[in-house]
Design a protein around this motif. Structure first.
Motif, short mmCIF file in Angstrom:
data_model
loop_
_atom_site.label_atom_id
_atom_site.label_comp_id
_atom_site.label_asym_id
_atom_site.label_seq_id
_atom_site.Cartn_x
_atom_site.Cartn_y
_atom_site.Cartn_z
N PRO A 259 15.48 8.96 -4.14
CA PRO A 259 16.39 9.48 -3.11
C PRO A 259 17.27 10.56 -3.70
CG PRO A 259 17.17 7.36 -3.91
CD PRO A 259 15.82 7.58 -4.54
N VAL A 260 17.63 11.55 -2.87
CA VAL A 260 18.45 12.67 -3.37
C VAL A 260 19.82 12.75 -2.70
CG1 VAL A 260 16.51 14.08 -4.11
CG2 VAL A 260 17.27 14.21 -1.73
N VAL A 261 19.98 12.07 -1.56
CA VAL A 261 21.26 12.09 -0.83
C VAL A 261 21.57 10.68 -0.33
CG1 VAL A 261 22.45 12.93 1.26
CG2 VAL A 261 21.05 14.51 -0.09
N ASN A 262 22.86 10.33 -0.37
CA ASN A 262 23.33 9.07 0.21
C ASN A 262 24.50 9.40 1.13
OD1 ASN A 262 23.79 6.38 0.81
ND2 ASN A 262 24.70 5.87 -1.18
N GLN A 263 24.33 9.15 2.41
CA GLN A 263 25.36 9.48 3.40
C GLN A 263 26.30 8.29 3.53
OE1 GLN A 263 24.71 10.27 7.83
NE2 GLN A 263 23.99 12.19 6.92
N LEU A 264 27.59 8.55 3.30
CA LEU A 264 28.59 7.48 3.29
C LEU A 264 29.87 7.91 4.00
CD1 LEU A 264 28.32 6.55 -0.49
CD2 LEU A 264 27.51 5.13 1.39
N PRO A 265 30.64 6.96 4.54
CA PRO A 265 31.96 7.31 5.06
C PRO A 265 32.85 7.70 3.89
CG PRO A 265 31.68 4.93 5.05
CD PRO A 265 30.35 5.51 4.68
N TYR A 266 33.45 8.87 3.96
CA TYR A 266 34.19 9.40 2.81
C TYR A 266 35.13 10.48 3.29
CZ TYR A 266 34.86 11.44 -1.88
OH TYR A 266 35.37 11.91 -3.05
N SER A 267 36.40 10.37 2.95
CA SER A 267 37.39 11.34 3.41
C SER A 267 38.66 11.21 2.60
CB SER A 267 37.71 11.10 4.89
OG SER A 267 38.45 9.90 5.06
N VAL A 268 39.60 12.12 2.84
CA VAL A 268 40.92 12.02 2.21
C VAL A 268 41.56 10.68 2.57
CG1 VAL A 268 43.26 12.97 2.23
CG2 VAL A 268 41.31 14.52 2.14
N ALA A 269 41.28 10.20 3.77
CA ALA A 269 41.88 8.96 4.24
C ALA A 269 41.15 7.70 3.76
CB ALA A 269 41.94 8.95 5.77
N PRO A 272 37.74 4.65 -1.48
CA PRO A 272 37.92 3.64 -2.52
C PRO A 272 36.79 3.67 -3.55
CG PRO A 272 37.00 2.65 -0.57
CD PRO A 272 37.30 4.08 -0.21
N GLY A 273 37.04 3.10 -4.69
CA GLY A 273 35.99 2.98 -5.70
C GLY A 273 35.61 4.31 -6.33
N SER A 274 34.39 4.37 -6.80
CA SER A 274 33.90 5.57 -7.49
C SER A 274 32.52 5.94 -6.97
CB SER A 274 33.84 5.33 -9.00
OG SER A 274 33.05 4.19 -9.30
N VAL A 275 32.40 6.00 -5.65
CA VAL A 275 31.09 6.22 -5.04
C VAL A 275 30.44 7.53 -5.44
CG1 VAL A 275 30.15 6.95 -2.83
CG2 VAL A 275 31.09 4.69 -3.06
N VAL A 276 31.20 8.61 -5.45
CA VAL A 276 30.60 9.91 -5.78
C VAL A 276 30.05 9.88 -7.20
CG1 VAL A 276 31.06 12.35 -6.13
CG2 VAL A 276 32.00 11.20 -4.14
N GLU A 277 30.83 9.36 -8.12
CA GLU A 277 30.39 9.27 -9.51
C GLU A 277 29.20 8.33 -9.66
OE1 GLU A 277 33.36 7.83 -12.17
OE2 GLU A 277 32.20 8.32 -13.97
N ASP A 278 29.26 7.17 -9.01
CA ASP A 278 28.18 6.19 -9.11
C ASP A 278 26.85 6.76 -8.59
OD1 ASP A 278 29.94 4.38 -10.17
OD2 ASP A 278 30.26 3.28 -8.30
N ASN A 279 26.92 7.51 -7.51
CA ASN A 279 25.71 8.13 -6.97
C ASN A 279 25.22 9.27 -7.85
OD1 ASN A 279 24.81 7.32 -3.89
ND2 ASN A 279 26.93 6.78 -4.32
N VAL A 286 26.35 12.55 -2.67
CA VAL A 286 26.99 11.90 -1.52
C VAL A 286 27.20 12.93 -0.42
CG1 VAL A 286 29.14 10.89 -0.66
CG2 VAL A 286 28.12 10.04 -2.79
N GLN A 287 26.85 12.55 0.80
CA GLN A 287 27.15 13.37 1.97
C GLN A 287 28.15 12.58 2.82
OE1 GLN A 287 24.17 14.03 5.21
NE2 GLN A 287 24.49 16.21 4.78
N ALA A 288 29.32 13.16 3.01
CA ALA A 288 30.40 12.45 3.70
C ALA A 288 30.19 12.45 5.20
CB ALA A 288 31.74 13.10 3.37
N TRP A 289 30.16 11.25 5.78
CA TRP A 289 30.24 11.18 7.22
C TRP A 289 31.63 10.65 7.57
CZ3 TRP A 289 30.96 6.54 9.79
CH2 TRP A 289 30.44 5.36 9.25
N ALA A 290 32.11 11.00 8.76
CA ALA A 290 33.50 10.76 9.13
C ALA A 290 34.43 11.45 8.14
CB ALA A 290 33.80 9.27 9.22
N PRO A 291 34.19 12.72 7.81
CA PRO A 291 34.99 13.41 6.80
C PRO A 291 36.42 13.69 7.25
CG PRO A 291 33.54 14.95 7.87
CD PRO A 291 33.13 13.60 8.34
#
Length: 367
Positions: A259-269, A272-279, A286-291
């Motif tokens: 896989p090359v992209v993982n779409q996740l809820p991610y925003s200034v608001a 949590p955690g270290s999702v971008v780094e982990d991916n 990471v592709q942010a949904w609900a940005p």
């Protein structure tokens, strides 16, 4: 991108999926920096499950720059390529172009238009608007129910297919067991190709698995179906959405195509955690949904918008542009949605300024 991501599905339904499918979202942040003065036309995509704050209804906060004042008329041509980061950076030291290079070498516009849940006629109209503005990356999820309207707009636009990045999606997370999950997923991607075929689209640039199955065997069955689609050259890349680290490792353990992209809820608001780094350490962007918030993407309070707007005044940018820019500088990409042309334009206009390290720290502290 206002917001983006993912359609007006009831929050209750979304939360139900979240609970029953055991989806973990733990976005983090890491940043890349400075900006390309020339911006490539590409588009917005949004994950169809987030209740994105619709850009069409995005309010202006006190002291914020008026969105019409910040839209610049020129939609720029292709910029340089950004390689997928190995790890997050805390300071912006290099330019962040508008097109990334995924781990398999595929060029991927960092901003995409994701169609929401509305009829085919609306999808047709908004797709043409996005294309006119310059978007070239599209997320047309099966959950939106308007892939045919989208496809017809692509056909009628006369935009060359090789200029576009088109992503479809499959939902098969209820199927249990390897064989059942593989069969359900195969049916799903076949239905995607049938719908897109109405617009003469005979291959995809990406197919996305919207949610993971209930266990590792089921997830591997889902992925095996995607690999067969890839073998048939019906999709150039395969990706996923709403996968946590353990679920990613289940895919990566025995896969032939990564896989090359993982779409996740991610925003200034919400980060949590270290999702971008982990991916990223797994070669996944990471592709942010609900940005811009909404649903699992967090809520943008008046004070949060005010702080974004305060920073934006320095650059003649709106609060939303600052919030989107923060995502880009943390090393993620964005999928967004709107119904207004000026908001399409505004979302694209985030590649000509750079937030400072102190500004990034301030924004990161707001969640």
């Amino acid at each position: 991108i206002h917001i983006h991501i993912h359609i007006h599905i009831h929050i209750q339904y979304l939360l139900c999926l979240y609970k029953h499918d055991n989806i973990l979202h733990q976005p983090s942040s890491y940043l890349t920096s400075l900006i390309t003065l020339i911006m490539a036309p590409f588009c917005k995509a949004i994950e169809i499950f987030g209740l994105a704050m619709s850009i069409g209804n995005r309010p202006t906060c006190k002291g914020d720059i008026n969105r019409r004042d910040v839209i610049q008329s020129s939609i720029l041509s292709a910029g340089s390529i950004l390689a997928l980061p190995e790890k997050p950076a805390l300071a912006a030291t290099t330019s962040v172009p508008s097109i990334a290079k995924l781990s398999d070498g595929t060029k991927f516009p960092l901003l995409s238009f994701g169609l929401q849940i509305y009829d085919d006629q609306t999808a047709y109209k908004l797709t043409l608007t996005a294309l006119e503005v310059g978007y070239r990356n599209f997320f047309a999820s099966v959950l939106a129910g308007n892939q045919r309207g989208f496809a017809r707009a692509i056909r009628d636009s006369k935009v060359s297919r090789d200029e576009l990045f088109i992503c479809g999606s499959v939902v098969s997370n209820r199927a249990s067991g390897f064989e059942n999950a593989k069969k359900k997923t195969t049916t799903g991607w076949s239905q995607n190709m049938e719908a897109f075929g109405e617009g003469g689209i005979d291959y995809l640039d990406q197919i996305m698995l919207d949610y993971p199955g209930p266990d590792c065997a089921s997830i591997q069955g889902q992925w095996s179906a995607f690999e067969e689609m890839h073998d048939k050259k019906l999709t150039r890349t395969i990706s996923l959405s709403n996968f946590n680290s353990e679920q990613l490792d289940c895919v990566l353990k025995d896969c032939r195509v990564k896989p090359v992209v993982n779409q996740l809820p991610y925003s200034v608001a919400y980060h949590p955690g270290s999702v971008v780094e982990d991916n990223a350490k797994r070669g996944i962007l990471v592709q942010a949904w609900a940005p811009l918030g909404g649903s699992l993407g967090g809520r943008f309070s008046s004070s949060l918008k005010g702080k974004c707007g305060e920073i934006g005044r320095k650059y003649n940018k709106s609060w939303a542009q600052v919030a989107l820019r923060w995502i880009i500088q943390t090393g993620a990409s964005i999928t967004t949605q709107t119904k207004k042309k000026e908001h399409f334009e505004e979302d694209m206009n985030i590649f000509d300024f750079e937030l400072t390290l102190d500004e990034m720290k301030t924004l990161s502290s707001l969640a």
